[in-house]
Design a protein around this motif. Structure first.
Motif, short mmCIF file in Angstrom:
data_model
loop_
_atom_site.label_atom_id
_atom_site.label_comp_id
_atom_site.label_asym_id
_atom_site.label_seq_id
_atom_site.Cartn_x
_atom_site.Cartn_y
_atom_site.Cartn_z
N ASN A 226 -51.92 14.87 21.86
CA ASN A 226 -51.11 13.65 21.87
C ASN A 226 -51.62 12.60 20.88
O ASN A 226 -51.48 11.40 21.10
CB ASN A 226 -51.03 13.06 23.28
N ARG A 227 -52.17 13.06 19.78
CA ARG A 227 -52.57 12.19 18.67
C ARG A 227 -52.03 12.81 17.38
O ARG A 227 -51.95 14.04 17.26
CB ARG A 227 -54.09 12.05 18.57
N VAL A 387 -49.07 9.68 20.75
CA VAL A 387 -47.71 10.12 20.45
C VAL A 387 -47.41 11.28 21.39
O VAL A 387 -48.20 12.21 21.52
CB VAL A 387 -47.54 10.53 18.98
N ILE A 388 -46.28 11.19 22.06
CA ILE A 388 -45.85 12.23 22.99
C ILE A 388 -44.52 12.74 22.48
O ILE A 388 -43.49 12.06 22.61
CB ILE A 388 -45.73 11.70 24.43
N GLU A 389 -44.51 13.91 21.84
CA GLU A 389 -43.37 14.38 21.08
C GLU A 389 -42.55 15.40 21.86
O GLU A 389 -43.09 16.18 22.65
CB GLU A 389 -43.85 15.01 19.76
N ASN A 443 -43.10 23.36 25.01
CA ASN A 443 -44.30 23.41 25.86
C ASN A 443 -45.56 23.73 25.04
O ASN A 443 -46.30 24.68 25.33
CB ASN A 443 -44.13 24.45 26.97
N ILE A 444 -45.80 22.92 24.03
CA ILE A 444 -46.98 23.11 23.18
C ILE A 444 -48.23 22.84 24.01
O ILE A 444 -48.41 21.73 24.55
CB ILE A 444 -46.91 22.17 21.96
N LYS A 449 -50.89 17.57 28.21
CA LYS A 449 -51.43 16.54 29.10
C LYS A 449 -50.42 15.44 29.39
O LYS A 449 -50.36 14.91 30.51
CB LYS A 449 -52.70 15.95 28.50
N LEU A 450 -49.60 15.10 28.38
CA LEU A 450 -48.69 13.95 28.54
C LEU A 450 -47.21 14.32 28.43
O LEU A 450 -46.36 13.52 28.82
CB LEU A 450 -49.02 12.87 27.50
#
Length: 494
Positions: A226-227, A387-389, A443-444, A449-450
């Protein structure tokens, strides 16, 4: 603001001296009459008994040295030689003040009704124009927000953009916009935009044109944990070049409803080394992505202040088709929604709530089209570093705000220009709570986590609002992962 007894003396152009003199004499007559009776004219009504209805005889505008009258008259919801219920009419004048101010052409707008008979009024619109030509030095961070640069990028000064920008916000006094910018630094770019709000006599149809080019030596190529993950090759070659051209048609039939139709072309080139690091960057083996796109957007905007609203509402619905023909490199549809409501509670408190959502129809998109929480405008307080893509997302924001300060400083002794001789300052204390979710169909694992989880953040903040739509926000936020941090922003949250 609105008042039946207020009289404003301004510098009046020669061609309007006779109408202005007429207004002045009427005002002086009533002022002398009520002063003789020993009444406080600052609060006393112009007429002993308020009429049930009024008719507007004439409309006078002063202070518009550059802005054409028809641009101001376009925002008025009343006309001459027609009777209005008095209470309804005063409400119309208040709303018209807000519409004229939201043109972003004036620092101050005042509409004053002056009675010339038992049921007749003259309308005086007084405006104070802004400075319309603003050359500026570009010095801004290239990252998503200040916290990203400060924490994730370790305050790296190479990630700064610098250059020159020229804005003309009122070309020819017709509310036409012209912008040119040339930028160096982390992202090299140039941008040209010209917009004409009205191309017809009835002032309903408009056109705008934009041309943008940029290139970068360091680009985000994916996200992990998430970065954002950035890539630069050893030779520091240019890794991405982007060219966009677009024409937009606007239709404004009523005061608060806008329709936008945009036809554009985009070409993105990447260095072949990018595909070695992320083969799915474009979803095909070539290092060029070319496509036409068409976008339709409907906007209902009834906010009291478009820069920092305290009452009103905003609704925007957008549909975008990327790739209009079968032989293009992309075939995608995106739908998005923005719905904000601003509710005044009393003179000091108001509540703001906003909802944004975005949906892609396909399961996977080129990385240049990736959306998510952490990209403007989809932020959740407390998650500014992330960043949550994904393909679907919603973000819902809430703020209860209390006005602490509302003052205007006279700085004419320092700055003689009329456009800068007053400095308004408003300070709000806010309590905030945001929540949202991103659905990632792929679903990477490294982002699990986020993604596909309910997220929320909360905390206090201080908002500072000043002249020329300046907004500064200082917030401390905690997210539901238990992480807290201080965040600084340069615009209203919604």
């Amino acid at each position: 603001m609105l008042g039946l007894n207020q009289i404003y003396v301004k510098r009046i152009p020669l061609d309007s001296i006779l109408p202005a003199l007429r207004i002045f004499l009427f005002g002086l007559f009533y002022l002398l009459q009520f002063t003789a009776n020993g009444q406080d004219t600052s609060y006393a009504p112009i007429t002993p008994v308020s009429p049930e209805r009024v008719k507007v005889n004439n409309i006078y505008i002063i202070g518009n040295q550059k802005t054409q009258k028809n641009i101001i008259l376009r925002e008025l919801d009343f006309t001459t030689d027609y009777y209005y219920d008095l209470e309804t009419f005063l409400g119309i004048l208040k709303a018209d003040e807000q519409k004229i101010y939201n043109l972003r052409l004036f620092n101050q707008v005042e509409i004053t009704p002056l009675f010339t008979g038992p049921e007749e009024v003259e309308i005086l619109i007084s405006v104070k124009e802004r400075l319309y030509i603003l050359p500026a030095v570009i010095f801004q961070l290239a990252d998503r927000n200040f916290a990203e640069w400060w924490t994730n990028q370790n305050r790296d000064w190479s990630r700064v953009n610098y250059g020159l920008r020229l804005n003309h916000s009122n070309v020819g006094g017709r509310n036409e916009k012209f912008r040119f910018s040339g930028q160096l630094g982390f992202t090299k770019s140039f941008d040209i935009l010209y917009s004409k709000p009205y191309i017809d006599r009835k002032q309903k149809h408009g056109l705008s044109f934009q041309l943008t080019y940029s290139d970068q030596k360091t680009i985000p190529i994916k996200s992990e944990f998430n970065r954002q993950v950035f890539f630069t090759n050893e030779r520091e070659d240019v890794l991405r070049k982007n060219f966009v051209s677009a024409i937009r048609y606007t239709f404004r039939r009523t005061f608060y409803n806008f329709h936008f139709a945009t036809l554009g072309f985009q070409r993105t080139w990447i260095n072949p080394e990018v595909l070695q690091v992320n083969p799915n960057y474009f979803q095909h083996e070539e290092n060029n992505l070319r496509y036409l796109y068409f976008q339709y957007s409907f906007r209902h905007d009834k906010r009291d202040n478009v820069a920092y609203a305290t009452s009103g509402e905003l609704l925007q619905l957008t549909a975008t088709k990327y790739g209009l023909f079968s032989n293009e490199d992309l075939n995608e549809v995106e739908l998005s929604l923005t719905a904000n409501r601003y509710i005044p509670i009393n003179d000091r408190f108001h509540f703001a709530a906003g909802l944004t959502g975005s949906w892609f129809l396909s399961q996977r998109q080129p990385y240049t089209l990736v959306r998510g929480i952490g990209y403007n405008p989809n932020f959740i307080r407390g998650y500014e570093l992330n960043v949550i893509e994904g393909q679907h997302l919603y973000v819902q924001k809430n703020s209860l705000r209390m006005k602490l300060v509302d003052v205007t400083f006279d700085i004419s002794s320092f700055l003689q220009a009329d456009q800068f001789n007053e400095l308004p300052l408003k300070i709000y204390l806010s309590g905030n709570f945001d929540h949202g979710r991103v659905t990632d169909r792929n679903n990477i694992p490294e982002n699990a986590k986020l993604t596909n989880k309910f997220l929320f953040g909360y905390g206090p903040g201080i908002d500072i609002v000043s002249s020329y739509d300046t907004v500064l926000r200082f917030e401390y936020s905690i997210n539901n992962q238990g992480a807290g941090n201080f965040f600084f922003n340069l615009r209203a949250p919604f």
